[in-house]
Design an enzyme around this catalytic site. Structure first.
Site, PDB file in Angstrom:
ATOM      1  N   GLY A  10       0.852  -1.177   0.000  1.00  0.00           N
ATOM      2  CA  GLY A  10       0.000   0.000   0.000  1.00  0.00           C
ATOM      3  C   GLY A  10       0.887   1.224   0.000  1.00  0.00           C
ATOM      4  O   GLY A  10       1.742   1.376   0.877  1.00  0.00           O
ATOM      5  N   SER A  11       0.724   2.096  -1.002  1.00  0.00           N
ATOM      6  CA  SER A  11       1.641   3.234  -1.148  1.00  0.00           C
ATOM      7  C   SER A  11       0.920   4.572  -1.045  1.00  0.00           C
ATOM      8  O   SER A  11       1.251   5.530  -1.743  1.00  0.00           O
ATOM      9  CB  SER A  11       2.391   3.137  -2.488  1.00  0.00           C
ATOM     10  OG  SER A  11       3.160   1.963  -2.538  1.00  0.00           O
ATOM     11  N   ILE A  14       0.083   6.729   4.379  1.00  0.00           N
ATOM     12  CA  ILE A  14       0.798   5.993   5.426  1.00  0.00           C
ATOM     13  C   ILE A  14       1.989   5.257   4.825  1.00  0.00           C
ATOM     14  O   ILE A  14       3.086   5.257   5.388  1.00  0.00           O
ATOM     15  CB  ILE A  14      -0.130   4.997   6.153  1.00  0.00           C
ATOM     16  CG1 ILE A  14      -1.273   5.729   6.846  1.00  0.00           C
ATOM     17  CG2 ILE A  14       0.662   4.193   7.195  1.00  0.00           C
ATOM     18  CD1 ILE A  14      -2.230   4.816   7.594  1.00  0.00           C
ATOM     19  N   ASP A  34       2.015  -1.451  -4.701  1.00  0.00           N
ATOM     20  CA  ASP A  34       0.659  -0.925  -4.844  1.00  0.00           C
ATOM     21  C   ASP A  34       0.108  -1.404  -6.183  1.00  0.00           C
ATOM     22  O   ASP A  34       0.880  -1.675  -7.120  1.00  0.00           O
ATOM     23  CB  ASP A  34       0.656   0.607  -4.797  1.00  0.00           C
ATOM     24  CG  ASP A  34      -0.697   1.171  -4.404  1.00  0.00           C
ATOM     25  OD1 ASP A  34      -0.852   1.615  -3.248  1.00  0.00           O
ATOM     26  OD2 ASP A  34      -1.622   1.159  -5.249  1.00  0.00           O
ATOM     27  N   ARG A  83     -10.570   5.522   5.387  1.00  0.00           N
ATOM     28  CA  ARG A  83     -11.776   5.988   6.060  1.00  0.00           C
ATOM     29  C   ARG A  83     -12.086   7.420   5.639  1.00  0.00           C
ATOM     30  O   ARG A  83     -11.191   8.244   5.489  1.00  0.00           O
ATOM     31  CB  ARG A  83     -11.528   5.925   7.570  1.00  0.00           C
ATOM     32  CG  ARG A  83     -12.747   6.068   8.442  1.00  0.00           C
ATOM     33  CD  ARG A  83     -12.309   5.840   9.885  1.00  0.00           C
ATOM     34  NE  ARG A  83     -13.358   6.172  10.829  1.00  0.00           N
ATOM     35  CZ  ARG A  83     -13.132   6.492  12.087  1.00  0.00           C
ATOM     36  NH1 ARG A  83     -11.898   6.524  12.536  1.00  0.00           N
ATOM     37  NH2 ARG A  83     -14.121   6.754  12.906  1.00  0.00           N
ATOM     38  N   THR A 120      -4.522  -1.680   8.138  1.00  0.00           N
ATOM     39  CA  THR A 120      -5.805  -1.502   7.460  1.00  0.00           C
ATOM     40  C   THR A 120      -6.984  -1.633   8.426  1.00  0.00           C
ATOM     41  O   THR A 120      -7.027  -2.533   9.251  1.00  0.00           O
ATOM     42  CB  THR A 120      -5.952  -2.535   6.329  1.00  0.00           C
ATOM     43  OG1 THR A 120      -4.826  -2.437   5.448  1.00  0.00           O
ATOM     44  CG2 THR A 120      -7.232  -2.313   5.540  1.00  0.00           C
ATOM     45  N   ARG A 152      -1.729   8.647  21.428  1.00  0.00           N
ATOM     46  CA  ARG A 152      -2.676   9.762  21.515  1.00  0.00           C
ATOM     47  C   ARG A 152      -3.014  10.063  22.974  1.00  0.00           C
ATOM     48  O   ARG A 152      -3.040  11.223  23.393  1.00  0.00           O
ATOM     49  CB  ARG A 152      -3.941   9.420  20.724  1.00  0.00           C
ATOM     50  CG  ARG A 152      -3.731   9.460  19.220  1.00  0.00           C
ATOM     51  CD  ARG A 152      -4.914   8.901  18.452  1.00  0.00           C
ATOM     52  NE  ARG A 152      -4.740   9.132  17.006  1.00  0.00           N
ATOM     53  CZ  ARG A 152      -5.364   8.442  16.057  1.00  0.00           C
ATOM     54  NH1 ARG A 152      -6.206   7.467  16.390  1.00  0.00           N
ATOM     55  NH2 ARG A 152      -5.151   8.716  14.783  1.00  0.00           N
ATOM     56  N   HIS A 176      -9.710  -1.480  18.199  1.00  0.00           N
ATOM     57  CA  HIS A 176      -9.312  -0.175  17.674  1.00  0.00           C
ATOM     58  C   HIS A 176     -10.556   0.509  17.128  1.00  0.00           C
ATOM     59  O   HIS A 176     -10.815   0.522  15.930  1.00  0.00           O
ATOM     60  CB  HIS A 176      -8.275  -0.368  16.568  1.00  0.00           C
ATOM     61  CG  HIS A 176      -7.726   0.923  16.027  1.00  0.00           C
ATOM     62  ND1 HIS A 176      -7.199   1.909  16.825  1.00  0.00           N
ATOM     63  CD2 HIS A 176      -7.618   1.385  14.756  1.00  0.00           C
ATOM     64  CE1 HIS A 176      -6.785   2.920  16.073  1.00  0.00           C
ATOM     65  NE2 HIS A 176      -7.035   2.624  14.817  1.00  0.00           N
TER      66      HIS A 176
END
Length: 322
Positions: A10-11, A14, A34, A83, A120, A152, A176
């Site tokens: 995945g490019s 992130i 990707d 998202r 993901t 966080r 999560h």
């Protein structure tokens, strides 16, 4: 000595941030994968050209074939639909489940010995599906969630108390999502538990409750601000911390979505818990004591994850036979 190979599947935002961080921390060579032609190649070239300025040596390549994953030491998976505003992590389930099946098959064929970190969303269900699809040992497949959520929480606490983030420790357990469980009992400032800080007058319980709620909604807050995307700097940094602990056998205690088979009373499910990550993958699950409201909140979170996993089983029943 040959450098380790880090495969980033995945490019997007992130993936690109991960690639740069791998170089800055000198963790190894990078393969960016990707399905979009030109994207991984372009980003790989761009980041490689930053290496003389940043002062690191690493080889970057971009690819559209899973063959490029061959013999990767670590695979970090960000592939899938991001998202969007108004979209819950759960809405992503059906689309990204298919992606995990394809990615899992690619890892199984070309990088069966890799340590795999899934980013993901919806995270807890996707890492479960990825492990089933890849057939890799559960201790070698983890989900990046707790490190980010805890970061966080730590940041918000440090900001509240006006202290260094380095002096704040905090754990967030569970899924999560909206049911995550920030544990105030196990969260400290310079070793002083949050409940004691409330007694000392540093803050109020009401303020701590507000920070807990903000932590739970940390991802959504950023999505709503960006409007066209989601967080990527902190998620990437969190995954790199996990990868570094594995590659350098640091044995850090990190909250991750780990496979539970009886621990915490949970079976055949990935849920966020503290684990020790070393050169063997997840080397130990830290089964801390949960009681009262914390236990109730954790059980509620587990139930939410179970609902997602059950949905995965209905959509792709063949995963169960792997």
């Amino acid at each position: 000595m040959a450098r380790d190979k880090i495969a980033l599947i995945g490019s997007g935002q992130i993936g690109g941030t991960l690639a740069h961080l791998v170089g800055l921390k000198e963790l190894g060579d990078v393969v960016m994968f990707d399905i979009a032609e030109g994207v991984p190649q372009g980003k790989a070239l761009d980041i490689a050209q930053s290496s003389p300025v940043d002062g690191f040596d690493a080889h970057y390549t971009g690819a559209n074939s899973y063959e490029a994953l061959d013999n990767a030491k670590v695979c970090i998976v960000t592939a899938g639909v991001p998202r969007k505003p108004g979209m819950s992590r759960d809405d992503l389930l059906s689309i990204n489940l298919k992606v995990m099946e394809q990615v899992g098959a690619g890892i199984k064929k070309y990088a069966p010995d890799a340590f795999v970190i899934c980013i993901t969303n919806p995270l807890d269900a996707m890492v479960w599906a990825l492990q089933k699809a890849s057939g890799l040992p559960a201790k070698k497949v983890v989900g990046m969630a707790g490190v980010l959520d805890s970061a966080r929480f730590r940041y918000f606490l440090a900001d509240e108390f006006n202290v260094s983030v380095e002096d704040v420790t905090a754990f967030v357990l569970g899924g999560h999502g909206d049911t995550m469980v920030p544990l105030t009992k196990y969260s400290t400032v310079a070793g002083i538990p949050l409940p004691d800080l409330v007694k000392m007058g540093w803050t109020s319980q009401a303020r701590i409750d507000e920070i807990v709620d903000r932590t739970r909604n940390g991802g959504a807050e950023i999505v709503n601000l960006l409007k066209t995307g989601s967080a990527y700097y902190a998620p990437a940094a969190s995954a790199i911390a996990m990868a570094e602990s594995y590659l350098r056998d640091k044995k850090r205690v990190l909250p991750c979505a780990a496979y539970l088979n009886g621990e915490f009373g949970v079976k055949d499910m990935y849920v966020g818990v503290p684990v020790v990550i070393g050169s063997k993958g997840v080397e130990r699950i830290v089964e801390i004591e949960l009681a009262g409201k914390d236990r109730e909140a954790f059980d509620k979170s587990v139930a939410a994850v179970q609902g997602l996993v059950d949905a995965c089983k209905k959509i792709a029943p063949d995963l169960l036979g792997r």
